[in-house]
Design a protein around this motif. Structure first.
Motif, PDB file in Angstrom:
ATOM      1  N   SER A  64       0.724  -1.361  -0.049  1.00 21.58           N
ATOM      2  CA  SER A  64       0.013   0.037  -0.026  1.00 21.58           C
ATOM      3  C   SER A  64       0.900   1.308  -0.119  1.00 21.58           C
ATOM      4  O   SER A  64       0.395   2.296  -0.432  1.00 21.58           O
ATOM      5  N   HIS A  65       2.137   1.113   0.683  1.00 25.26           N
ATOM      6  CA  HIS A  65       3.027   2.377   0.301  1.00 25.26           C
ATOM      7  C   HIS A  65       3.705   2.473  -1.016  1.00 25.26           C
ATOM      8  O   HIS A  65       4.640   2.989  -1.139  1.00 25.26           O
ATOM      9  N   GLY A  66       3.425   1.517  -1.908  1.00 27.64           N
ATOM     10  CA  GLY A  66       4.151   1.445  -3.367  1.00 27.64           C
ATOM     11  C   GLY A  66       5.392   1.004  -3.183  1.00 27.64           C
ATOM     12  O   GLY A  66       6.442   1.856  -3.394  1.00 27.64           O
ATOM     13  N   CYS A  67       5.686  -0.251  -3.232  1.00 27.76           N
ATOM     14  CA  CYS A  67       6.922  -0.955  -3.537  1.00 27.76           C
ATOM     15  C   CYS A  67       7.280  -0.429  -4.763  1.00 27.76           C
ATOM     16  O   CYS A  67       6.883  -0.462  -6.078  1.00 27.76           O
ATOM     17  N   ARG A  68       8.840  -0.165  -4.966  1.00 28.20           N
ATOM     18  CA  ARG A  68       9.257   0.400  -6.282  1.00 28.20           C
ATOM     19  C   ARG A  68      10.146  -0.614  -7.023  1.00 28.20           C
ATOM     20  O   ARG A  68      10.746  -0.282  -8.103  1.00 28.20           O
ATOM     21  N   LEU A  69      10.178  -1.823  -6.405  1.00 30.89           N
ATOM     22  CA  LEU A  69      11.072  -2.859  -6.901  1.00 30.89           C
ATOM     23  C   LEU A  69      10.249  -3.654  -8.266  1.00 30.89           C
ATOM     24  O   LEU A  69       8.768  -3.618  -8.129  1.00 30.89           O
ATOM     25  N   PRO A  70      10.841  -4.166  -9.315  1.00 34.37           N
ATOM     26  CA  PRO A  70       9.942  -4.792 -10.315  1.00 34.37           C
ATOM     27  C   PRO A  70       9.184  -5.926  -9.678  1.00 34.37           C
ATOM     28  O   PRO A  70       9.317  -6.398  -8.897  1.00 34.37           O
ATOM     29  N   THR A  71       8.032  -5.941 -10.378  1.00 30.07           N
ATOM     30  CA  THR A  71       7.106  -7.000  -9.973  1.00 30.07           C
ATOM     31  C   THR A  71       7.680  -8.392  -9.907  1.00 30.07           C
ATOM     32  O   THR A  71       8.266  -8.898 -11.001  1.00 30.07           O
ATOM     33  N   GLY A  72       7.428  -9.108  -8.737  1.00 32.77           N
ATOM     34  CA  GLY A  72       8.083 -10.658  -8.777  1.00 32.77           C
ATOM     35  C   GLY A  72       9.431 -10.641  -8.297  1.00 32.77           C
ATOM     36  O   GLY A  72       9.886 -11.628  -8.251  1.00 32.77           O
ATOM     37  N   THR A  73      10.110  -9.540  -8.052  1.00 32.29           N
ATOM     38  CA  THR A  73      11.555  -9.559  -7.603  1.00 32.29           C
ATOM     39  C   THR A  73      11.688  -9.067  -5.963  1.00 32.29           C
ATOM     40  O   THR A  73      12.603  -9.249  -5.650  1.00 32.29           O
ATOM     41  N   CYS A  74      10.325  -8.742  -5.506  1.00 29.01           N
ATOM     42  CA  CYS A  74      10.626  -8.121  -4.123  1.00 29.01           C
ATOM     43  C   CYS A  74      10.054  -9.296  -3.059  1.00 29.01           C
ATOM     44  O   CYS A  74       8.796  -9.625  -3.095  1.00 29.01           O
ATOM     45  N   THR A  75      10.979  -9.881  -2.265  1.00 34.93           N
ATOM     46  CA  THR A  75      10.644 -10.929  -1.166  1.00 34.93           C
ATOM     47  C   THR A  75       9.652 -10.193  -0.322  1.00 34.93           C
ATOM     48  O   THR A  75       8.761 -11.097  -0.140  1.00 34.93           O
ATOM     49  N   CYS A  76       9.761  -8.862  -0.040  1.00 34.38           N
ATOM     50  CA  CYS A  76       8.313  -8.662   1.253  1.00 34.38           C
ATOM     51  C   CYS A  76       6.979  -8.268   0.322  1.00 34.38           C
ATOM     52  O   CYS A  76       6.142  -8.977   0.838  1.00 34.38           O
ATOM     53  N   CYS A  77       7.220  -8.225  -1.084  1.00 34.63           N
ATOM     54  CA  CYS A  77       5.799  -8.388  -1.691  1.00 34.63           C
ATOM     55  C   CYS A  77       5.219  -9.768  -1.827  1.00 34.63           C
ATOM     56  O   CYS A  77       3.902  -9.886  -1.679  1.00 34.63           O
ATOM     57  N   LEU A  78       6.152 -10.804  -1.969  1.00 37.69           N
ATOM     58  CA  LEU A  78       5.733 -12.183  -2.142  1.00 37.69           C
ATOM     59  C   LEU A  78       5.410 -12.590  -0.801  1.00 37.69           C
ATOM     60  O   LEU A  78       4.439 -13.430  -0.663  1.00 37.69           O
ATOM     61  N   VAL A  79       6.168 -12.368   0.151  1.00 37.73           N
ATOM     62  CA  VAL A  79       5.755 -12.866   1.422  1.00 37.73           C
ATOM     63  C   VAL A  79       4.407 -12.149   2.154  1.00 37.73           C
ATOM     64  O   VAL A  79       3.559 -12.684   2.689  1.00 37.73           O
ATOM     65  N   GLU A  80       4.358 -10.955   1.749  1.00 37.95           N
ATOM     66  CA  GLU A  80       3.018 -10.045   2.289  1.00 37.95           C
ATOM     67  C   GLU A  80       1.883 -10.779   1.686  1.00 37.95           C
ATOM     68  O   GLU A  80       0.982 -11.013   2.237  1.00 37.95           O
ATOM     69  N   ALA A  81       1.810 -10.995   0.291  1.00 40.91           N
ATOM     70  CA  ALA A  81       0.882 -11.539  -0.265  1.00 40.91           C
ATOM     71  C   ALA A  81       0.236 -13.071   0.119  1.00 40.91           C
ATOM     72  O   ALA A  81      -0.695 -13.157   0.250  1.00 40.91           O
ATOM     73  N   ASP A 130      16.556 -12.348   5.491  1.00 40.01           N
ATOM     74  CA  ASP A 130      17.683 -11.536   5.026  1.00 40.01           C
ATOM     75  C   ASP A 130      17.365 -10.958   3.432  1.00 40.01           C
ATOM     76  O   ASP A 130      17.652  -9.675   3.407  1.00 40.01           O
ATOM     77  N   ALA A 131      16.561 -11.637   2.725  1.00 41.81           N
ATOM     78  CA  ALA A 131      16.268 -11.156   1.589  1.00 41.81           C
ATOM     79  C   ALA A 131      15.180 -10.142   1.792  1.00 41.81           C
ATOM     80  O   ALA A 131      15.033  -9.009   1.022  1.00 41.81           O
ATOM     81  N   MET A 132      14.111 -10.204   2.649  1.00 43.27           N
ATOM     82  CA  MET A 132      13.233  -9.136   3.073  1.00 43.27           C
ATOM     83  C   MET A 132      13.856  -7.768   3.397  1.00 43.27           C
ATOM     84  O   MET A 132      13.559  -6.690   2.792  1.00 43.27           O
ATOM     85  N   GLU A 133      14.973  -7.917   4.279  1.00 41.16           N
ATOM     86  CA  GLU A 133      15.793  -6.895   4.717  1.00 41.16           C
ATOM     87  C   GLU A 133      16.402  -5.996   3.512  1.00 41.16           C
ATOM     88  O   GLU A 133      16.137  -4.855   3.392  1.00 41.16           O
TER      89      GLU A 133
END
Length: 180
Positions: A64-81, A130-133
């Motif tokens: 919701s705060h707008g991840c700026r990493l390319p789709t599918g490359t952010c571990t945080c987006c994957l874990v959050e979903a 580590d990847a999320m960080e």
């Protein structure tokens, strides 16, 4: 006890991380085995049932705060979903979810993880955190693989540095999970 952390993207408002669930939380659904993926499933179940992380994922705070990493490359987006799906009230009646996003993203964690091969849950959990960080720092534009992260007493901790606060407090585990 509440921990205060800045949102995942620089902002003046604070987000309160609670060691308890923000609302009544049913036990999340299980995870389907994708071929020797039980190590991954157990690590995801552990993360999903940490109230601070579960609350953040259910609120979709990172995306919701707008991840700026390319789709599918952010571990945080994957874990959050994945965690938000596991803990969603609509999933409580389902027996299992399939963690395809995390499974496809194993290479983001470490090149050593091979789909279909049995791996170590502790190693996956370590690499996942580590990847999320790393991805939180990348999203903030502060990632430098050659420079260690420094914590300043005068500057508020970045979200990446607060990740450990979700797991530990005062040098002890925050979870009260018990084996039966």
């Amino acid at each position: 006890m509440l921990l205060v952390a800045r949102p995942f993207q620089a902002s003046t408002s604070a987000v309160q991380l609670s060691a308890t669930w923000q609302r009544s939380q049913a036990i999340g659904c299980g995870l389907a085995n994708l071929g020797n993926s039980c190590y991954m499933n157990s690590a995801l179940q552990c993360l999903a049932h940490l109230p601070p992380l579960g609350n953040l994922c259910l609120a979709r705070l990172h995306t919701s705060h707008g991840c700026r990493l390319p789709t599918g490359t952010c571990t945080c987006c994957l874990v959050e979903a994945q965690i938000a799906r596991m803990l969603a009230p609509s999933m409580a009646q389902r027996s299992a979810d399939t963690p395809y996003g995390i499974h496809r993203g194993l290479g983001l964690l470490s090149k050593g993880f091979v789909k279909g091969r049995q791996e170590d849950a502790h190693e996956l959990l370590r690499c996942l955190v580590d990847a999320m960080e790393r991805d939180l720092l990348k999203n903030e534009g502060r990632y430098d693989p050659h420079k260690p992260v420094k914590v300043s007493a005068t500057q508020p901790c970045a979200p990446a540095l607060q990740l450990g606060s979700m797991f530990f407090q005062a040098g002890r585990w925050m979870s009260d999970a018990q084996c039966c």
